[in-house]
Scaffold this active site. Structure first.
Site, PDB file in Angstrom:
ATOM      1  CE  LYS A 101      -6.404 -10.220  12.384  1.00 22.63           C
ATOM      2  NZ  LYS A 101      -5.695 -11.390  13.162  1.00 22.63           N
TER       3      LYS A 101
ATOM      4  CG  HIS B  73      -2.202  -0.673   1.035  1.00 23.70           C
ATOM      5  ND1 HIS B  73      -2.288  -2.111   0.922  1.00 23.70           N
ATOM      6  CD2 HIS B  73      -3.430  -0.393   0.561  1.00 23.70           C
ATOM      7  CE1 HIS B  73      -3.342  -2.542   0.579  1.00 23.70           C
ATOM      8  NE2 HIS B  73      -4.285  -1.639   0.696  1.00 23.70           N
TER       9      HIS B  73
END
Length: 186
Positions: A104, A38
């Site tokens: 999550k 990222h």
């Protein structure tokens, strides 16, 4: 509870039809990427460069799979904590056209605001079920940043990948709504 079967790339109307708490089964192509990938992708966007993969309408899974054992497509493939990608996510949604994420844990308000504005959905992978998740992966290929090892971007072809809509495109948030149902005296 019914399981909603969806395919990727994610149709915007389908994304907006999902509600937090929906059980979902995803089939099609998803990409993996974690913190290091990222950081590189947002640096590329900042520099006006194209990303190594087209994420328009795609779903990215925050995971760093382990190497595959002989005869398997992929090793353990559990989700990583999504909050680690929060600093990058609004830009990935706004500039790269990301339509969905799997991971999550809760997300920041900046991420949720970008999701609502662009009709993006966030899925929670089933915790403690890395082997089950790996069994839904039918193909796995490194497509960018091979030098990052487990954090490289991988293209996964999945079939009946199980997850839950954690935050929907309308701001519905299972991490807030779920515990609120069980609070006493409120």
């Amino acid at each position: 509870m019914d399981i909603k079967r969806i395919t990727t790339p994610l149709d915007p109307e389908v994304a907006r039809s999902l509600r937090c708490g929906d059980m979902v089964s995803i089939s099609g192509t998803i990409f993996t990427g974690r913190d290091a990938a990222h950081a590189r992708m947002t640096a590329a966007l900042d520099a006006g460069e194209e990303l190594p993969v087209d994420l328009q309408g795609q779903v990215i899974y925050y995971a760093g799979p382990t190497p595959a054992k002989p005869g398997h497509v992929i090793g353990s493939c559990g989700p990583t904590t999504s909050g680690r990608m929060d600093a990058f996510t609004p830009q990935m949604i706004e500039q790269a056209g990301l339509a969905g994420m799997v991971g999550k844990g809760p997300r920041s308000q900046d991420v949720i605001d970008a999701m609502v504005e662009h009709g993006v959905v966030y899925f929670a992978a089933v915790g403690g079920a890395a082997a089950l998740i790996a069994s839904s992966v039918k193909e796995c290929e490194v497509v960018a940043y091979d030098d990052l090892g487990p954090e490289a971007i991988r293209r996964l072809v999945v079939e009946d990948y199980p997850c839950i809509v954690a935050i929907d495109a309308h701001g519905g948030n299972l991490y807030e709504d779920g515990p609120a149902r069980y609070r006493v005296g409120q």
